[in-house]
Design a protein around this motif. Structure first.
Motif, PDB file in Angstrom:
ATOM      1  N   UNK A 257       3.476   8.351   8.314  1.00  0.00           N
ATOM      2  CA  UNK A 257       4.512   9.335   8.603  1.00  0.00           C
ATOM      3  C   UNK A 257       5.476   9.460   7.416  1.00  0.00           C
ATOM      4  N   UNK A 258       5.909   8.312   6.890  1.00  0.00           N
ATOM      5  CA  UNK A 258       6.830   8.326   5.743  1.00  0.00           C
ATOM      6  C   UNK A 258       6.220   9.042   4.542  1.00  0.00           C
ATOM      7  N   UNK A 259       4.962   8.690   4.256  1.00  0.00           N
ATOM      8  CA  UNK A 259       4.292   9.246   3.078  1.00  0.00           C
ATOM      9  C   UNK A 259       4.061  10.752   3.244  1.00  0.00           C
ATOM     10  N   UNK A 260       3.661  11.182   4.446  1.00  0.00           N
ATOM     11  CA  UNK A 260       3.440  12.614   4.681  1.00  0.00           C
ATOM     12  C   UNK A 260       4.747  13.402   4.572  1.00  0.00           C
TER      13      UNK A 260
ATOM     14  N   UNK B 181      -3.290   3.639   5.102  1.00  0.00           N
ATOM     15  CA  UNK B 181      -1.928   3.261   5.499  1.00  0.00           C
ATOM     16  C   UNK B 181      -1.781   3.159   7.016  1.00  0.00           C
ATOM     17  N   UNK B 182      -0.825   2.343   7.468  1.00  0.00           N
ATOM     18  CA  UNK B 182      -0.568   2.238   8.913  1.00  0.00           C
ATOM     19  C   UNK B 182       0.176   3.485   9.390  1.00  0.00           C
TER      20      UNK B 182
ATOM     21  N   UNK C 134       0.815  -1.214   0.000  1.00  0.00           N
ATOM     22  CA  UNK C 134       0.000   0.000   0.000  1.00  0.00           C
ATOM     23  C   UNK C 134       0.849   1.264   0.000  1.00  0.00           C
ATOM     24  N   UNK C 135       1.872   1.262   0.846  1.00  0.00           N
ATOM     25  CA  UNK C 135       2.754   2.423   0.933  1.00  0.00           C
ATOM     26  C   UNK C 135       3.473   2.687  -0.385  1.00  0.00           C
ATOM     27  N   UNK C 136       3.897   1.597  -1.039  1.00  0.00           N
ATOM     28  CA  UNK C 136       4.583   1.750  -2.331  1.00  0.00           C
ATOM     29  C   UNK C 136       3.606   2.236  -3.403  1.00  0.00           C
TER      30      UNK C 136
END
Ligand code: ADP
Ligand code: MG
Length: 235
Positions: free
Chosen positions: A181-184, A175-176, A147-149
């Motif tokens: 946090x990574x995506x933001x 997303x978890x 999902x993150x990718x």
């Protein structure tokens, strides 16, 4: 400084049979170039409706929306589509990637619409994927990514043409916490790099920390606007 986006007394009513839903009651506000603005509100408060109005995806029942000098509320479908292609990038909660296409093909889509030649398209799409940390994933299809990718591919697609404005509707909704946090952080750093304007809507309070301005929406109205004071802020 002139605002980039001006929203004046916008109202949106949906009619379903005999029922009237006031999705937006009366919203007025201004957004400046380079701002990261978070619209915060519970489910059903009117966040997506607001975003869709500003992006020209739907017409307000009443009121005016200007981006620069362009009256978005007055444009016909063809004009608004062109305007979006030139100026706006979208990041969606459910990624909205084309399942049959690879990552690089998905990211290239906006450039195809912009009429860019293939060689240049591939180069830019490749760079955009690298910028979101997906070097080596060019030929993966959405089902072959987490999902993150997939959301990173969505971000690369939104940013590849360097649009003036990025709209993100619950971009981390699937997303978890860690990936959120990574995506933001990724979205914010990319947007800052190019001095783009980011409008994001969410029900998640923690997302508001990334914004310069937090607009709380309740029952289709602005409840409050909080501005973060930055060090060295000259405004
Ligand atoms: P949010 O994004 O904050 O969850 P929405 O903007 O999607 O809220 O919805 C605001 C209100 O408008 C809700 O009551 C919703 O049911 C209603 N609504 C949204 N879109 C439509 C539509 N196409 N037809 C009828 N009602 C709608
Ligand atoms: Mg919504």
């Amino acid at each position: 400084m002139q605002p980039l986006i001006r929203v004046k007394n916008v109202r949106k009513i949906y009619r379903m049979g005999d029922e009237r839903v006031v999705a937006l009651d009366n919203i007025s506000l201004e957004i400046y170039k380079g701002e990261i603005v978070c619209f915060l509100g519970t489910s059903g408060s009117g966040k997506s409706t607001f975003l869709n109005m500003v992006a020209g995806l739907e017409k307000p029942t009443r009121g005016e929306i200007y981006i620069g000098n362009i009256p978005i509320h007055k444009l016909n479908e063809e004009q608004v589509t062109l305007f979006r292609q030139k100026n706006i990038g979208f990041i969606f909660q459910a990624y909205h990637l084309m399942p049959m296409l690879t990552a690089i093909e998905n990211v290239s889509m906006p450039l195809i619409f912009a009429g860019m030649e293939k060689k240049k398209r591939i180069k830019l799409a490749k760079n955009a994927l690298a910028a979101v940390g997906l070097q080596g994933y060019e030929n993966r299809k959405p089902t072959q990514m987490s999902g993150g990718q997939q959301q990173r591919v969505g971000i690369a697609r939104a940013l590849v043409g360097i649009p003036k404005i990025i709209f993100a509707d619950e971009p981390t909704g699937n997303l978890d916490t860690h990936t959120t946090k990574e995506v933001m952080e990724l979205i914010v750093s990319e947007v800052r790099k190019h001095n783009q304007t980011l409008i994001l809507v969410t029900h998640d309070r923690s997302i508001a920390n990334y914004a310069d301005k937090v607009v709380t929406i309740q029952d289709g109205n602005v409840l409050k606007i909080e501005e973060k004071q930055k060090e060295g802020d000259k405004r």
